[in-house]
Design a protein around this motif. Structure first.
Motif, PDB file in Angstrom:
ATOM      1  N   LEU A  62       0.813  -1.215   0.000  1.00  0.00           N
ATOM      2  CA  LEU A  62       0.000   0.000   0.000  1.00  0.00           C
ATOM      3  C   LEU A  62       0.848   1.267   0.000  1.00  0.00           C
ATOM      4  N   GLU A  63       1.917   1.256   0.769  1.00  0.00           N
ATOM      5  CA  GLU A  63       2.759   2.464   0.824  1.00  0.00           C
ATOM      6  C   GLU A  63       3.419   2.748  -0.513  1.00  0.00           C
ATOM      7  N   ASP A  64       3.713   1.694  -1.273  1.00  0.00           N
ATOM      8  CA  ASP A  64       4.311   1.890  -2.601  1.00  0.00           C
ATOM      9  C   ASP A  64       3.276   2.402  -3.596  1.00  0.00           C
ATOM     10  N   ILE A  65       2.019   1.991  -3.421  1.00  0.00           N
ATOM     11  CA  ILE A  65       0.953   2.521  -4.273  1.00  0.00           C
ATOM     12  C   ILE A  65       0.799   4.015  -4.035  1.00  0.00           C
ATOM     13  N   VAL A  66       0.832   4.416  -2.772  1.00  0.00           N
ATOM     14  CA  VAL A  66       0.749   5.841  -2.431  1.00  0.00           C
ATOM     15  C   VAL A  66       1.919   6.609  -3.040  1.00  0.00           C
ATOM     16  N   ASP A  67       3.117   6.047  -2.924  1.00  0.00           N
ATOM     17  CA  ASP A  67       4.302   6.686  -3.502  1.00  0.00           C
ATOM     18  C   ASP A  67       4.161   6.841  -5.014  1.00  0.00           C
ATOM     19  N   ALA A  68       3.606   5.808  -5.666  1.00  0.00           N
ATOM     20  CA  ALA A  68       3.433   5.857  -7.123  1.00  0.00           C
ATOM     21  C   ALA A  68       2.470   6.967  -7.517  1.00  0.00           C
ATOM     22  N   ILE A  69       1.375   7.085  -6.784  1.00  0.00           N
ATOM     23  CA  ILE A  69       0.388   8.131  -7.082  1.00  0.00           C
ATOM     24  C   ILE A  69       1.006   9.508  -6.878  1.00  0.00           C
ATOM     25  N   GLU A  70       1.777   9.671  -5.822  1.00  0.00           N
ATOM     26  CA  GLU A  70       2.426  10.957  -5.560  1.00  0.00           C
ATOM     27  C   GLU A  70       3.422  11.289  -6.665  1.00  0.00           C
ATOM     28  N   ALA A  71       4.168  10.269  -7.127  1.00  0.00           N
ATOM     29  CA  ALA A  71       5.139  10.495  -8.196  1.00  0.00           C
ATOM     30  C   ALA A  71       4.444  10.911  -9.489  1.00  0.00           C
ATOM     31  N   VAL A  72       3.328  10.255  -9.796  1.00  0.00           N
ATOM     32  CA  VAL A  72       2.571  10.593 -11.007  1.00  0.00           C
ATOM     33  C   VAL A  72       2.011  12.010 -10.897  1.00  0.00           C
ATOM     34  N   ALA A  73       1.492  12.358  -9.730  1.00  0.00           N
ATOM     35  CA  ALA A  73       0.955  13.710  -9.528  1.00  0.00           C
ATOM     36  C   ALA A  73       2.036  14.768  -9.705  1.00  0.00           C
ATOM     37  N   ALA A  74       3.287  14.393  -9.412  1.00  0.00           N
ATOM     38  CA  ALA A  74       4.410  15.332  -9.532  1.00  0.00           C
ATOM     39  C   ALA A  74       4.931  15.432 -10.960  1.00  0.00           C
ATOM     40  N   GLY A  75       4.322  14.675 -11.869  1.00  0.00           N
ATOM     41  CA  GLY A  75       4.712  14.765 -13.275  1.00  0.00           C
ATOM     42  C   GLY A  75       5.563  13.625 -13.777  1.00  0.00           C
ATOM     43  N   ASN A  76       5.758  12.612 -12.956  1.00  0.00           N
ATOM     44  CA  ASN A  76       6.560  11.456 -13.357  1.00  0.00           C
ATOM     45  C   ASN A  76       5.656  10.315 -13.829  1.00  0.00           C
ATOM     46  N   ARG A  77       6.281   9.272 -14.362  1.00  0.00           N
ATOM     47  CA  ARG A  77       5.565   8.049 -14.709  1.00  0.00           C
ATOM     48  C   ARG A  77       6.003   6.962 -13.735  1.00  0.00           C
ATOM     49  N   ARG A  78       5.085   6.086 -13.401  1.00  0.00           N
ATOM     50  CA  ARG A  78       5.427   5.040 -12.434  1.00  0.00           C
ATOM     51  C   ARG A  78       4.709   3.738 -12.790  1.00  0.00           C
ATOM     52  N   PHE A  79       5.497   2.673 -12.909  1.00  0.00           N
ATOM     53  CA  PHE A  79       4.956   1.358 -13.214  1.00  0.00           C
ATOM     54  C   PHE A  79       5.477   0.361 -12.185  1.00  0.00           C
ATOM     55  N   SER A  80       4.612  -0.569 -11.789  1.00  0.00           N
ATOM     56  CA  SER A  80       5.055  -1.635 -10.896  1.00  0.00           C
ATOM     57  C   SER A  80       6.162  -2.436 -11.575  1.00  0.00           C
ATOM     58  N   GLU A  81       6.988  -3.082 -10.775  1.00  0.00           N
ATOM     59  CA  GLU A  81       8.105  -3.858 -11.315  1.00  0.00           C
ATOM     60  C   GLU A  81       7.622  -4.934 -12.288  1.00  0.00           C
ATOM     61  N   ALA A  82       6.479  -5.560 -11.969  1.00  0.00           N
ATOM     62  CA  ALA A  82       5.952  -6.605 -12.844  1.00  0.00           C
ATOM     63  C   ALA A  82       5.560  -6.050 -14.207  1.00  0.00           C
ATOM     64  N   VAL A  83       5.196  -4.766 -14.241  1.00  0.00           N
ATOM     65  CA  VAL A  83       4.860  -4.108 -15.506  1.00  0.00           C
ATOM     66  C   VAL A  83       6.134  -3.681 -16.222  1.00  0.00           C
ATOM     67  N   SER A  84       7.032  -3.057 -15.491  1.00  0.00           N
ATOM     68  CA  SER A  84       8.282  -2.558 -16.084  1.00  0.00           C
ATOM     69  C   SER A  84       9.088  -3.670 -16.734  1.00  0.00           C
ATOM     70  N   SER A  85       9.009  -4.878 -16.160  1.00  0.00           N
ATOM     71  CA  SER A  85       9.786  -5.993 -16.702  1.00  0.00           C
ATOM     72  C   SER A  85       9.297  -6.410 -18.087  1.00  0.00           C
ATOM     73  N   ARG A  86       8.086  -5.992 -18.448  1.00  0.00           N
ATOM     74  CA  ARG A  86       7.534  -6.326 -19.768  1.00  0.00           C
ATOM     75  C   ARG A  86       7.696  -5.184 -20.766  1.00  0.00           C
ATOM     76  N   VAL A  87       8.352  -4.117 -20.349  1.00  0.00           N
ATOM     77  CA  VAL A  87       8.459  -2.932 -21.199  1.00  0.00           C
ATOM     78  C   VAL A  87       9.918  -2.677 -21.565  1.00  0.00           C
ATOM     79  N   VAL A  88      10.149  -2.285 -22.803  1.00  0.00           N
ATOM     80  CA  VAL A  88      11.481  -1.894 -23.246  1.00  0.00           C
ATOM     81  C   VAL A  88      11.398  -0.462 -23.768  1.00  0.00           C
ATOM     82  N   ILE A  89      12.371   0.353 -23.407  1.00  0.00           N
ATOM     83  CA  ILE A  89      12.397   1.742 -23.832  1.00  0.00           C
ATOM     84  C   ILE A  89      13.267   1.860 -25.078  1.00  0.00           C
TER      85      ILE A  89
END
Length: 212
Positions: free
Chosen positions: A108-135
């Motif tokens: 839960l605390e990481d979900i809150v951190d993710a929402i705060e990061a997104v509100a600050a203008g960043n992008r945030r993906f869970s590790e399980a999501v990031s592992s499926r993404v290539v930049i």
């Protein structure tokens, strides 16, 4: 960043209310609903900084709601929220260029951190999501999944195997021989790196090819 407004849409009111209570404890303004239409109306009326949208809704797709929210509140940043991380979900999230995708299994605390990061203008993906993404040069894309290598016939065989049908019944259903079914099953295990029919069934359920 302390003054954040968040819209929470979750198909299960208990989950949504629990998340809303946690966000509210940080002094944030929070609206919580399980109704997709109500979520869009709230976004239009209140223009929240962030919308946390459950993907797996009974009456709509969270991705459709994301588009509706953006249409009425273009500055609202979107975080997709789901118990599942599937290639098709990740691909759709990237197509919509959402700012976040958080798995419900995340603390839960990481979900809150993710929402705060997104509100600050960043992008945030869970590790399980990031592992499926290539930049790449064109931005983030889903890594080529093992499932993408399957032929239409192999996918049909996989779906029926995952439903527990015996090979003879699969052969009859598809109008092919048992040997051909066995050939497809062998190819499926080879392509997907799996070892038996149980693993095939688990894979099909995890990727949403069949209902559990």
């Amino acid at each position: 960043m302390t003054d954040i407004s968040v819209l929470v849409l979750d198909d299960h009111p208990l989950v949504g209310d629990m998340l809303a209570a946690e966000l509210g404890s940080h002094g944030w303004t929070v609206w919580s609903t399980s109704d997709p239409d109500d979520a869009t109306r709230t976004a239009q009326r209140s223009a929240p900084d962030v919308a946390v949208l459950d993907i797996d809704l009974r009456e709509a797709s969270g991705f459709d709601v994301a588009q509706s929210v953006r249409a009425v509140s273009p500055d609202t940043r979107i975080v997709m929220f789901s118990a599942f991380v599937r290639d098709a979900y990740v691909e759709r999230a990237l197509q919509l260029e959402v700012e976040g995708y958080v798995c419900k299994c995340t603390p839960l605390e990481d979900i809150v951190d993710a929402i705060e990061a997104v509100a600050a203008g960043n992008r945030r993906f869970s590790e399980a999501v990031s592992s499926r993404v290539v930049i790449g040069p064109g931005g983030p894309t889903v890594r080529t999944s093992r499932g993408a290598t399957l032929t239409d016939r192999e996918r049909l065989v996989l779906e029926q195997i995952a439903r527990g049908l015996p090979q003879k019944q699969v052969a009859t259903s598809l109008g092919i021989s048992i040997k051909t079914v066995q050939h497809h099953v062998a190819h499926l295990m080879d392509k997907l790196g799996l070892h038996d029919r149980v693993d095939l069934a688990r894979y099909a359920i995890r990727e949403g090819l069949v209902e559990p």
